[in-house]
Structure formats: C-alpha cells, structure tokens
Design a protein around this motif. Structure first.
Motif, PDB file in Angstrom:
ATOM      1  N   TYR A   1       0.815  -1.211   0.000  1.00 14.56           N
ATOM      2  CA  TYR A   1       0.000   0.000   0.000  1.00 14.56           C
ATOM      3  C   TYR A   1       0.851   1.266   0.000  1.00 14.56           C
ATOM      4  N   TYR A   2       1.854   1.322   0.857  1.00 13.34           N
ATOM      5  CA  TYR A   2       2.635   2.556   0.990  1.00 13.34           C
ATOM      6  C   TYR A   2       3.468   2.837  -0.265  1.00 13.34           C
ATOM      7  N   MET A   3       3.939   1.792  -0.912  1.00 11.51           N
ATOM      8  CA  MET A   3       4.671   2.002  -2.159  1.00 11.51           C
ATOM      9  C   MET A   3       3.735   2.531  -3.243  1.00 11.51           C
ATOM     10  N   GLN A   4       2.537   1.960  -3.340  1.00 12.43           N
ATOM     11  CA  GLN A   4       1.543   2.443  -4.298  1.00 12.43           C
ATOM     12  C   GLN A   4       1.180   3.892  -4.024  1.00 12.43           C
ATOM     13  N   LEU A   5       0.936   4.203  -2.748  1.00 11.11           N
ATOM     14  CA  LEU A   5       0.560   5.560  -2.378  1.00 11.11           C
ATOM     15  C   LEU A   5       1.676   6.546  -2.694  1.00 11.11           C
ATOM     16  N   SER A   6       2.928   6.133  -2.459  1.00 10.52           N
ATOM     17  CA  SER A   6       4.062   7.021  -2.745  1.00 10.52           C
ATOM     18  C   SER A   6       4.156   7.332  -4.223  1.00 10.52           C
ATOM     19  N   LEU A   7       3.977   6.333  -5.070  1.00 12.68           N
ATOM     20  CA  LEU A   7       4.012   6.565  -6.519  1.00 12.68           C
ATOM     21  C   LEU A   7       2.858   7.456  -6.955  1.00 12.68           C
ATOM     22  N   PHE A   8       1.695   7.244  -6.352  1.00 14.16           N
ATOM     23  CA  PHE A   8       0.546   8.109  -6.643  1.00 14.16           C
ATOM     24  C   PHE A   8       0.875   9.556  -6.297  1.00 14.16           C
ATOM     25  N   LEU A   9       1.492   9.754  -5.113  1.00 11.94           N
ATOM     26  CA  LEU A   9       1.775  11.106  -4.652  1.00 11.94           C
ATOM     27  C   LEU A   9       2.808  11.800  -5.534  1.00 11.94           C
TER      28      LEU A   9
END
Length: 552
Positions: free
Chosen positions: A427-435
C-alpha cells in the motif's frame, strides 16, 4: 518604446504591492469554490461500502463485519463483494438468530454458487450519497460514474462560454456572474430527490462554474509585473488544493451529500459583491479601447501602493496601445486570424490539456480506491499539489517553460508506469508513486497554464485558454470512467495515464519559449514569440524583458 508598455508601468507601480495583494485575495476565494465544484461528485455520488443482507443470519445487533460473513459473501479483491452472496444450501438447518451466538457456519452456504443480493443491503457506516439515497447499486453503478462525466460535460460547454464572456464583457463580470449562478444551481441540487434533476443541476452548476479558475488565473497574470507572475499565480492555484482538502475534511465529518453541498454553495452567494468590489483588468480595458477606465485603475493602484505615476507615462501607454490596436487585423476579436497563424500552437496546446487533465483527475479519482481511509488518501493527493504548484517557481525561469513542462509530464508518466509493477499489497509504495505522480502532473498543469496564458494575445487570451481548456475536458470526461477499466484489468488506468503523459511530454518541446517575454497584445505579436529576431530586436513587441533593462 518599451517604456510605454503596461509591464514597465507595473514595475514602477510595484509589481506586487498592496493593491495587487487585495485583488489576489479576492480571486483566491472563487478558485477554492471552483475546486469544490469540480470534484464534489467524488463524495456526493460516490459508491457507499455495502454488502448483501444475509437475512438467514441477521440478528438484532448485526453489523457490516460479522464472523460469519466470510462464509456467506465472496471476496472481491480485499473487500467483500457488494452485489453477490453465496447461495444457501437447500437442506441446511438454520438456527434462531441470537446476538450472543454465531449461528451461521460454512456448511450453511454453497461456496461454489453465487446469487444476486436483490437490492437488500447492509452498510458499513452512515455515509449518505446519492447511491443509497436514490437506490443506485450494482448494475446501476454506471449512473454514479456518469455523474462525473456529466460534471465535465458541463465544464466542456462552460469553459469556452465563460471565456467568451470574459473577453467580450470583462473579467470581473464573468467571474461574478459565473460564481453566483453556480451557487444557485448547487443549492438547488442539494434539494433534489431523484437522479435526473440531480444530474441536470450538476451539469448547469459546472457550466456556470467551470471558467472561474481560468479567469482568476488570467487576472493574476495580467495584474502583476513580469517577475511576479509565477509567484502570484502559484498563490492562486494553492487555493485550488486547499479547496480539495477542505472538501474531503467536510465530507469526513459531515458524510451527507446534501449537507456537503449546502456548506460550500450557500457562502458562495457572496460573489455577487464582486460586481462592485473587484476592479476590471487593465489589460482587458486597454484591449477594448476603454482608456479612461484603464488609467483610473492604474491611478488607484498607484495611490494604494503609495507610488507616483506621472500623466506623461499614462499618455505614452495610451498612444502605444492605440498604435498596436490600429495594426491589428480582424477587429477587437480576431479569432479567424489567430486560428490561421497559430493553428499548430493551439492544436498542440489542446492535446497537452487533454492529457494533463486526464492524468490529473484520474489520479485523484483512483486514489479513493486505494487501501486505507479514502478521505485521508484524497487529502494527501490534494496536499501534494501545493508543492506541485510551487516547484515550477524554481524551474520555469531557470530552465524555461518547455523543458519544465516536458520534464514534469515524463516524471508523472514514469510514476504511473511503475505502479503497474507494484503489488496491491504494498500500500505505501503504491501511495508514494501516486503522490509523486500527482505532484509532477500538478507542476505540469501549472506550467501549462502559464504557457497558455503567455502564448496568446490579450484580446483572445481568455478565449483561447478557455478553448484549450474546453478540449481538455475530454480528458476529465474520460477520467471518471477509468475506475471501471480496473474491473477488467487492474493496471489499465495506470497504463493509459503513462502512455499519454509520455507522448505529450515529448510533444511539449515543440512550443515556443516564453520565459521573460512581454505578454503579447495582438495576434502578430503572439506569432513572433520564440522568433530569434524578437529576442534581440528592441523594436519588436515581444522583446525579451532581460534586454529591456538595458534600454530603460
């Protein structure tokens, strides 16, 4: 003579004085309101988390999460299926429901056979959107995503209409009229009781509201001196991100779509006062030969900023403006001439708008589908826009508009592409790329606004910006449908965003460079932007501002 330009007078008045500060504050409020109107459907027409009501197992205190739910309802990804349940076994013995006893087991259900819920649901929380208010579930979910598309269809028609009103009747009138009408339609929408009237007012609201952002941005560009344009417009655009975050906070604490609309739209009626309190754009007044009004505004600015402005300098400005307008072809509104001389520029700009809007809104819409709290996800996605608005301040003047736009679009495209290779469990890797992707596309959006406002002439600036923005609404019409693509292939939205961002980023290098140039007044001047002669010839209207200092 460069001393007779409005930019030179603004430098003497103070490029960002008290007068400009007051105007800037007044323009920031409509931007905040525009942000809310543009994305409010994410929370008013969002899908509410629900599951089938398993009547055989329900007790007096049954909730969304129960120990027996995993036996009765299949999983869809990491969530319970919202529209399907396992079929009950015909020969099973059902026990009497009791709140202190687990009375359903795996033996009660045939986990190889599913059936529809028949519109009988249990909800996770007390959130109220048009989904559970109007009974829109499962096979009718397309009506929810259609709301976002209708929202952007309204913007598609409203942006050029607002641009025409702004260029023909003034920035102030267009801003006040659009804001008040949007507020009225939004309030009326909050009282609708069926889907079709809701959709009609969603459309009308965005027809009226959609041009507010571009008008405020134009006011920011035309208001301040050359060296303060980037800073002034960065301040304006920050309020767009603040508006998005404020929407998510209100939706989190007041999860009722009717209350959300009334909280934002009732105060927006105050924009009626802009007809009287907001001064008209000086550049627009000069382009319409309303010279007395233009000089009155400049004198008022000089007085407010405590600067001295001589009458001879105003006379020179008027004479130079008359000379420019006398050489202009096609009258005060030369659209045909503009499309003849600037066709490729308009086409490339429109494509950039489509791609930037698609990725910008697409990332925001898909962020609420990530794991975790959807409100926090949306707030983070909106918050990251703030550095995205300011980063261009560091790069546009140093590396130019073209390279900045290209770099940001390529970075956003690469981030979208990388999400394809990240498992949904991270989740956090996905969220970081989104951000990072959202930050980059926000920075690209900021640069694109500057490009669009700097490469077109004053008397067509808002109309052509609105035209490009209108074409860009094709991207925002497609964006609400991208979550549906994920039902067929989870990475389809990311691949779509990445492909278009990378292609458009490369094409942005074909724009002329506008860094440190005087805003063009006529189509002829706009056509000469980027011309080598215009960068070195002091007789050229688009003479570079860095060279201007040696002649003043």
């Amino acid at each position: 003579n460069e001393e007779s330009t409005l930019d030179a007078i603004l430098i003497r008045l103070g490029e960002f004085g008290r007068f400009q500060t007051v105007i800037l504050i007044l323009t920031c409020l409509p931007v905040l309101f525009n942000a809310v109107s543009s994305v409010t459907y994410i929370f008013t027409a969002g899908n509410v988390a629900h599951r089938c009501n398993i009547s055989e197992c329900v007790g007096p205190q049954s909730a969304y999460d129960e120990p027996w739910v995993k036996f009765a309802i299949p999983m869809k990804g990491r969530e319970l299926d919202q529209c399907q349940r396992y079929a009950p076994r015909a020969t099973t013995n059902w026990t009497t429901p009791r709140e202190d006893e687990q009375y359903c087991t795996a033996d009660n259900f045939n986990q190889e056979l599913t059936e529809d819920c028949a519109h009988n649901f249990i909800f996770r929380n007390d959130e109220l959107t048009i989904s559970n208010d109007f009974g829109i579930y499962c096979d009718d979910e397309w009506k929810l995503t259609l709301t976002g598309t209708i929202n952007n269809v309204g913007q598609f028609f409203g942006i050029p209409l607002g641009g025409l009103i702004s260029d023909r009747y003034g920035r102030r009138n267009a801003l006040a009229l659009g804001g008040v009408l949007s507020a009225i339609f939004g309030i009326m929408r909050s009282f609708t009781t069926t889907y079709v009237p809701f959709l009609i007012f969603e459309f009308l609201d965005n027809v009226a509201n959609s041009s507010l952002y571009s008008i405020c941005f134009i006011i920011g560009i035309e208001l301040v001196g050359p060296s303060k344009r980037v800073f002034a417009c960065s301040i304006i655009t920050i309020f767009y991100a603040i508006g998005e975050m404020l929407l998510a906070v209100v939706a989190m604490y007041y999860p009722n779509w009717r209350i959300i609309l009334r909280i934002f739209y009732i105060p927006a009626l105050a924009m009626l006062s802009y007809f009287w309190v907001l001064p008209e754009s000086v550049r627009w007044l000069l382009s319409q030969e309303r010279e007395t009004e233009a000089t009155d505004v400049l004198k008022r600015a000089a007085q407010t900023n405590k600067r001295r402005l001589s009458d001879p300098s105003l006379d020179k400005l008027i004479l130079a403006n008359r000379e420019k307008l006398s050489t202009q072809c096609g009258g005060r509104f030369p659209l045909r001439e503009a499309f003849g001389k600037l066709f490729f520029r308009i086409a490339n700009c429109s494509l950039c708008w489509v791609v930037t809007v698609l990725v910008y809104y697409g990332l925001s819409l898909n962020s609420v589908l990530l794991g975790g709290n959807k409100y926090y996800n949306f707030i983070l996605i909106a918050f990251v826009e703030i550095p995205g608005f300011f980063i261009p301040c560091l790069t546009m003047d140093r590396y130019g508009r073209r390279y900045s736009l290209c770099g940001y679009m390529l970075l956003s495209g690469l981030c979208c592409l990388c999400t394809v290779f990240v498992d949904s469990e991270h989740y956090y890797m996905q969220l970081s790329l989104f951000l990072v992707g959202k930050l980059a596309i926000t920075a690209a959006f900021q640069v694109l606004y500057f490009f669009t406002s700097e490469i077109f002439p004053t008397n067509l600036r808002n109309s052509l910006m609105s035209f490009c923005s209108m074409v860009g609404r094709i991207g925002s019409m497609v964006a609400p449908q991208t979550p549906l693509l994920a039902k067929y292939y989870a990475n389809a939205p990311a691949i779509l965003f990445a492909t278009f961002a990378l292609i458009s980023g490369c094409l942005s290098l074909l724009f002329p460079e506008t860094s440190n140039t005087i805003l063009p007044t006529t189509v002829h001047e706009a056509d000469k932007i980027g011309n080598k002669r215009s960068a070195s010839d002091p007789n050229s209207s688009t003479f570079n501002l860095e060279n201007e200092n040696t002649y003043m």
